[in-house]
Design a protein around this motif. Structure first.
Motif, short mmCIF file in Angstrom:
data_model
loop_
_atom_site.label_atom_id
_atom_site.label_comp_id
_atom_site.label_asym_id
_atom_site.label_seq_id
_atom_site.Cartn_x
_atom_site.Cartn_y
_atom_site.Cartn_z
N ARG A 1 -2.57 -1.77 10.26
CA ARG A 1 -3.89 -0.60 9.76
C ARG A 1 -3.75 -0.18 8.22
N LEU A 2 -3.08 -0.35 7.89
CA LEU A 2 -2.84 -0.64 6.36
C LEU A 2 -3.77 -1.58 5.31
N LEU B 1 -7.14 6.58 0.90
CA LEU B 1 -6.36 5.75 0.53
C LEU B 1 -4.24 5.92 0.21
N ASP B 2 -4.45 7.11 -0.72
CA ASP B 2 -2.86 7.75 -0.98
C ASP B 2 -2.59 8.92 -0.17
N THR B 3 -3.14 9.17 1.05
CA THR B 3 -3.15 9.63 2.20
C THR B 3 -1.62 9.31 3.32
N PRO B 4 -1.92 8.42 3.17
CA PRO B 4 -0.43 7.40 4.06
C PRO B 4 1.02 7.89 3.54
N ARG B 5 0.94 7.13 2.49
CA ARG B 5 1.94 7.48 1.32
C ARG B 5 2.05 9.40 0.87
N ALA B 6 1.82 9.67 1.26
CA ALA B 6 1.14 11.34 0.52
C ALA B 6 1.94 11.95 2.51
N ALA C 1 0.97 -1.31 0.16
CA ALA C 1 0.43 -0.03 0.42
C ALA C 1 1.04 0.53 0.23
N LEU C 2 2.05 1.14 0.53
CA LEU C 2 3.23 1.91 0.25
C LEU C 2 4.52 2.19 -1.02
N GLY C 3 3.54 1.15 -1.73
CA GLY C 3 5.20 1.06 -2.96
C GLY C 3 4.91 1.93 -4.40
N THR C 4 3.85 3.64 -3.69
CA THR C 4 4.18 3.96 -5.03
C THR C 4 4.70 5.52 -4.56
N PRO C 5 5.40 5.69 -5.21
CA PRO C 5 5.87 7.39 -4.48
C PRO C 5 4.22 8.35 -4.73
#
Length: 339
Positions: free
Chosen positions: A269-270, A305-310, A15-19
């Motif tokens: 949690r993700l 869903l994009d917020t954690p990586r951002a 879930a965190l793989g894409t910058p």
């Protein structure tokens, strides 16, 4: 602790793989938001001498909303700036260890919002909040406005509880901590996704257990990631309202073990957030949402869903959690808004 552990998770957690993407006009935001924050008295002096000035809120806004209208992203960045200014005030006396002082400040803020204008000579936090509220709420329904106000009140209660805990030196229990942290970590910010995208979600969707799991999971990931980044600074001033401290005390873990335990919980949690999101289409069918409502839900889910990586990418470029300036250097922070 530092954020290297968080950044290493991007290689092992799908879930965190894409910058995160960056808004193509983000370069304009920096000057706009800094000018606004200075003009409202939230940032004084050299920005590099205060945590708020170093935060670079516009970068987080541009990463969370890489495709949104620039004016809407700018508004979200201003809300982030205001929220961090309030957070800085909560970290220092008289608010840091007084629940009644927190309630008194929030009484002023909420009254100003309901009144529609700040008092003459009001502190910058109050005046800026009224301005932001006017700009944000004018196109939103009464239900949305009520929900936002309820989340502000939840934030007030969470911050007041943290203040009391500091005064009596109470370390939150492991089960007690997540909902407390969720309340104290700006829950109203997630409501802002809708006005930024110019949509509004139906109340019956927001009340479903599946949506609540998605929203709460994302909020927890952001809060716990922030806990890892801010742990050293908070520990230095004796604050135990972060997940590494809570888990360390509960399980007898050293700093490295506690950090790894937090990372593991973030990954779990993700997974819960993405599982809930994958199961949402069936729920949307059962709720018989309109085509427009389904499209709005899809837009909001993508942002969540994009917020954690951002957020993790922002932590890597923000100076908010670095040590303060050396002794003797001018340091003017958000506490100025209380004077």
């Amino acid at each position: 602790m530092d954020i290297s552990l968080l950044l290493s998770m991007t290689d092992r957690v799908t879930a965190l793989g894409t910058p995160s993407a960056m808004h193509p006009e983000s370069w304009q935001l920096c000057a706009q938001v800094e000018t606004w924050a200075r003009g409202r008295g939230l940032v004084l002096g050299d920005p590099d001498t205060s945590p708020l000035g170093r935060a670079r809120c516009e970068r987080l806004a541009a990463r969370v909303f890489p495709d949104a209208d620039l004016a809407a992203v700018d508004l979200f960045a201003r809300w982030l700036t205001w929220t961090l200014a309030l957070d800085d005030a909560m970290d220092h006396p008289p608010l840091a260890d007084s629940g009644s002082a927190v309630h008194a400040l929030y009484d002023d803020l909420l009254r100003a919002m309901r009144r529609g204008h700040a008092r003459p000579g009001a502190r910058p936090l109050e005046a800026a909040l009224v301005e932001l509220w006017h700009a944000t709420s004018r196109n939103m329904s009464r239900d949305w406005r009520r929900r936002f106000m309820l989340h502000l009140e939840a934030h007030r209660d969470g911050c007041a509880e943290e203040a009391v805990n500091r005064r009596i030196r109470h370390v939150p229990a492991e089960a007690e901590y997540p909902p407390l942290r969720r309340r104290a970590c700006g829950p109203f910010l997630y409501d802002l996704v809708e006005p930024v995208l110019a949509v509004e979600l139906p109340a019956r969707l927001l009340r479903t257990p599946r949506w609540k799991t998605l929203a709460d999971s994302v909020a927890d990931v952001v809060a716990w990631s922030n806990d890892l980044a801010s742990h050293d600074l908070e520990s230095a001033r004796g604050d135990v309202h972060d997940l590494p401290s809570v888990l360390g005390r509960a399980h007898g873990l050293d700093a490295a073990q506690a950090a790894q335990a937090v990372a593991d919980r973030i990954a779990d949690r993700l997974d819960q957030a993405w599982t809930a999101a994958r199961r949402l289409p069936d729920m949307l069918d059962r709720l018989e949402l309109t085509v427009a409502q389904r499209a709005a839900a899809a837009q909001v889910v993508k942002v969540l869903l994009d917020t954690p990586r951002a957020h993790m990418d922002w932590l890597a470029e923000s100076g908010r959690y670095v040590s303060d300036s050396p002794p003797g250097t001018l340091r003017l922070d958000a506490l100025a808004s209380l004077r």
